[in-house]
Design an enzyme around this catalytic site. Structure first.
Site, PDB file in Angstrom:
ATOM      1  N   HIS A  49       0.937  -1.115   0.047  1.00 37.67           N
ATOM      2  CA  HIS A  49      -0.131   0.011   0.121  1.00 37.67           C
ATOM      3  C   HIS A  49       1.003   1.144  -0.070  1.00 37.67           C
ATOM      4  O   HIS A  49       1.684   1.290   0.918  1.00 37.67           O
ATOM      5  CB  HIS A  49      -1.038  -0.115   1.207  1.00 37.67           C
ATOM      6  N   HIS A  91      -0.588  10.593  -2.826  1.00 39.56           N
ATOM      7  CA  HIS A  91      -1.916   9.973  -2.449  1.00 39.56           C
ATOM      8  C   HIS A  91      -3.026  11.226  -2.350  1.00 39.56           C
ATOM      9  O   HIS A  91      -3.965  10.879  -2.981  1.00 39.56           O
ATOM     10  CB  HIS A  91      -1.681   9.489  -0.851  1.00 39.56           C
TER      11      HIS A  91
END
Ligand code: CA
Length: 356
Positions: A49, A91
Site C-alpha cells: 500500500h 496520495h
C-alpha cells in the site's frame, strides 16, 4: 469484461510439489486427471500500500524497493497530475501532507492555506523533499513509530520513474511484482482541464501494461470514470472499483444489503474486482468480535475478486486483538483475494504460516 481472474500467486514450493505428483503419476501409470481434484494451495495477493509505507515514507522510490524486496505481489502508486500534466505518485491532491512545500514555496498556498499539486509544475515539485505523512492541522506525524522526520533526500517520483524502479527491480531480483495504480480524483483534474485517465493509460501502455494479461490492476473510487475507462477509452486492463468505509453502512450503523448487491452487480459489468475498506467485509457483534458478512461471497458469485484495505500493524481496527489475528480472520474466514498492507514482509510471513 468479467470473470474471476487467475491472479493468485502459488506458494514457492508448489511447482516442486506439482512436478513430484506428475512424476509419481507417470511412474505409476495413473491418470493425470487425478490432479484436478487436488486442493490448489493459493494465497491472497500481498499488495504493498503506497509502497512499503510502514517502513519508508509513502510513494517514494525507496518504498518501491523495500516492497519488492519484501516479496510484495503488487505495489500501489496513487497518481495525480502536476500543473503541466505529468503523472506523479502522490496520495493526495495536496503536497503539504508529505513534503516541505510550505518551506520551499511559502507564498503558493491557496486561500484555504493548502498547497495543491495541480498548482505546481513538475520542475517545482522536484525541488521538494518527501517526509512521513503529517496531520497538517497539528504538524504531528500520523504514524509516530515510522520513519523519522529528518532531512532525507526523498523526492516525489513521476509515474514513469516509479515504474522504471519497479521493472528494474523485477529484472535484477528475478521478481514479477505487478503495478496497482489508483487514479485520484478525475473530476478535480477535469475541473482544471486535465484528463488524468488518458494520461495514466498512456504511461502504462508505454511500459507494457496494455491488457488484462498484464500484471496490473487499475483502481478508482469514481464509478463513472471506471465506466469511461472501459467504454470510451476502451482499456482492456483489469479495473477495480474502490468502496470506502461508509459505502453500505449508514451513520447509525444500519447495513444496506440491497444497495451492496446492486453496487456489486453494477461493478461486474466493467470491473475485475473491488477494493474495499476491510470494515465493510465484517459485522462486529455485541462482544466486539468481527464475523464475515455476505460481501465476499456475493462478489465471488459475480466473478469479482475482493482486495481489502488497509492492513497496518501499527493501526489496528478496533475489533482486532493482534495483526496476526486480523490477517488470519480476513484470509481464512472472510476469504479475501488480496490485502493492501503497509507491511508486506510481516503480512507475507503470516500468510506463509497460515497457508504453508
Ligand atoms: Ca490508494
Amino acid at each position: 469484461m468479467r470473470g474471476r481472474e487467475p491472479t493468485k500467486v502459488m506458494q514457492s514450493s508448489r511447482p516442486a510439489c506439482c512436478a513430484l505428483v506428475v512424476w509419481i503419476c507417470i511412474a505409476c501409470g495413473c491418470e493425470l486427471m487425478i490432479m484436478a481434484g487436488q486442493p490448489v494451495q493459493e494465497r491472497p495477493l500481498v499488495i504493498a500500500h503506497r509502497g512499503a509505507s510502514g517502513y519508508v515514507p509513502e510513494h517514494t522510490l525507496a518504498g518501491v524497493a523495500v516492497a519488492v524486496a519484501q516479496g510484495a505481489d503488487f505495489v500501489e502508486p496513487d497518481v495525480v497530475l502536476s500543473k503541466d500534466g505529468t503523472p506523479i505518485v502522490l496520495h493526495d491532491i495536496y503536497l503539504d501532507t508529505v513534503t516541505n512545500v510550505r518551506e520551499v514555496f511559502p507564498q503558493r498556498a491557496r486561500s484555504d492555506q493548502r498547497y495543491y499539486a495541480i498548482d505546481f509544475t513538475l520542475e517545482e515539485i522536484k525541488q521538494l523533499r518527501v517526509h512521513e505523512r503529517i496531520d497538517v492541522r497539528t504538524g504531528r506525524r500520523v504514524y509516530p513509530q515510522r520513519f523519522p522526520r529528518k532531512e532525507t533526500d526523498l523526492r516525489v517520483p513521476t509515474l514513469a520513474e516509479w515504474i522504471e524502479m519497479l521493472q528494474g527491480l523485477n529484472q535484477s531480483m528475478g521478481r514479477h511484482a505487478g503495478i496497482y495504480p489508483e487514479i485520484k480524483n478525475p473530476a478535480w483534474h477535469r475541473q482544471h482541464n486535465l484528463d488524468i485517465s488518458t494520461v495514466v493509460l498512456s504511461t502504462l501502455s508505454r511500459y507494457g501494461y496494455r491488457d488484462r494479461r498484464a500484471p496490473c490492476y487499475l483502481q478508482c473510487f469514481d464509478a463513472a470514470e471506471l465506466r469511461r475507462l472501459r467504454n470510451e477509452l476502451q482499456t482492456d486492463l483489469r479495473l477495480v472499483q474502490l468502496f470506502s468505509e461508509d459505502a453500505w453502512r449508514a451513520k447509525d450503523g444500519q447495513w444496506d444489503e440491497e444497495r451492496m448487491k446492486n453496487d456489486l452487480a453494477a461493478c461486474a459489468e466493467y470491473c475485475a474486482g473491488i477494493g474495499v475498506d476491510l470494515r465493510l467485509l465484517v459485522n462486529v457483534d455485541a462482544e466486539g468480535r468481527a464475523v464475515a458478512n455476505s460481501v465476499v461471497a456475493e462478489a465471488h458469485r459475480l466473478g469479482l475478486v475482493v482486495h481489502a484495505y488497509t492492513f497496518r500493524r501499527d493501526a489496528l481496527p478496533e475489533f482486532a486483538v493482534s495483526f496476526d489475528e486480523l490477517v488470519r480472520l480476513f484470509v481464512q474466514d472472510v476469504k479475501v483475494d488480496g490485502l493492501f498492507t503497509d507491511f508486506p514482509d510481516v503480512t507475507n510471513e503470516i500468510l506463509l504460516r497460515l497457508l504453508p
